[in-house]
Design a protein around this motif. Sequence first.
Motif, PDB file in Angstrom:
ATOM      1  N   GLY A  49      -6.267   5.803 -10.748  1.00 24.48           N
ATOM      2  CA  GLY A  49      -6.049   5.824  -9.303  1.00 24.48           C
ATOM      3  C   GLY A  49      -4.937   6.775  -8.918  1.00 24.48           C
ATOM      4  O   GLY A  49      -4.207   7.283  -9.775  1.00 24.48           O
ATOM      5  N   PRO A  50      -4.772   7.014  -7.621  1.00 26.60           N
ATOM      6  CA  PRO A  50      -3.762   7.958  -7.153  1.00 26.60           C
ATOM      7  C   PRO A  50      -2.324   7.519  -7.400  1.00 26.60           C
ATOM      8  O   PRO A  50      -1.401   8.306  -7.239  1.00 26.60           O
ATOM      9  N   ASP A  51      -2.126   6.293  -7.825  1.00 20.30           N
ATOM     10  CA  ASP A  51      -0.772   5.816  -8.107  1.00 20.30           C
ATOM     11  C   ASP A  51      -0.371   6.035  -9.567  1.00 20.30           C
ATOM     12  O   ASP A  51       0.763   5.770  -9.932  1.00 20.30           O
ATOM     13  N   ALA A  63      -6.511  12.600  -7.906  1.00 20.05           N
ATOM     14  CA  ALA A  63      -6.914  11.608  -6.894  1.00 20.05           C
ATOM     15  C   ALA A  63      -5.896  11.564  -5.757  1.00 20.05           C
ATOM     16  O   ALA A  63      -6.262  11.459  -4.581  1.00 20.05           O
ATOM     17  N   ARG A  64      -4.621  11.661  -6.095  1.00 22.19           N
ATOM     18  CA  ARG A  64      -3.566  11.660  -5.066  1.00 22.19           C
ATOM     19  C   ARG A  64      -3.667  12.900  -4.193  1.00 22.19           C
ATOM     20  O   ARG A  64      -3.549  12.844  -2.970  1.00 22.19           O
ATOM     21  N   GLN A  81      -6.339  14.643  -3.581  1.00 20.85           N
ATOM     22  CA  GLN A  81      -7.528  14.471  -2.741  1.00 20.85           C
ATOM     23  C   GLN A  81      -7.220  13.546  -1.562  1.00 20.85           C
ATOM     24  O   GLN A  81      -7.575  13.836  -0.422  1.00 20.85           O
ATOM     25  N   SER A  82      -6.548  12.449  -1.843  1.00 22.99           N
ATOM     26  CA  SER A  82      -6.190  11.484  -0.806  1.00 22.99           C
ATOM     27  C   SER A  82      -5.291  12.123   0.260  1.00 22.99           C
ATOM     28  O   SER A  82      -5.507  11.942   1.466  1.00 22.99           O
ATOM     29  N   LEU A  83      -4.290  12.870  -0.170  1.00 21.76           N
ATOM     30  CA  LEU A  83      -3.389  13.530   0.774  1.00 21.76           C
ATOM     31  C   LEU A  83      -4.110  14.598   1.590  1.00 21.76           C
ATOM     32  O   LEU A  83      -3.834  14.773   2.784  1.00 21.76           O
ATOM     33  N   ILE A  98      -7.329  14.629   2.453  1.00 22.88           N
ATOM     34  CA  ILE A  98      -8.167  13.931   3.430  1.00 22.88           C
ATOM     35  C   ILE A  98      -7.315  13.401   4.576  1.00 22.88           C
ATOM     36  O   ILE A  98      -7.671  13.523   5.745  1.00 22.88           O
ATOM     37  N   GLU A  99      -6.166  12.848   4.235  1.00 20.86           N
ATOM     38  CA  GLU A  99      -5.253  12.322   5.259  1.00 20.86           C
ATOM     39  C   GLU A  99      -4.767  13.437   6.182  1.00 20.86           C
ATOM     40  O   GLU A  99      -4.720  13.277   7.408  1.00 20.86           O
TER      41      GLU A  99
END
Length: 68
Positions: A25-27, A36-37, A39-41, A43-44
Amino acid sequence: MRLTDVRAFLPARSIEIAPSTPDDGPDQITVSGLAARKQSLSIEALAHAGVYVFADAARLPTGLRAAR
């Protein structure tokens, strides 16, 4: 693509982190976790700021659709 980016970035800067699995996971501080982190950032950021479209770039697909 993000995973490839992280895999290229880290060794280019002599950074070594723990091996990863696709389920990280991103953590987690692993290659997959950082991807993953990232990608998450991304998208945000897109959700918050949106995407600026240059007017001349928007004309091409519009013109191509009209030419069909």
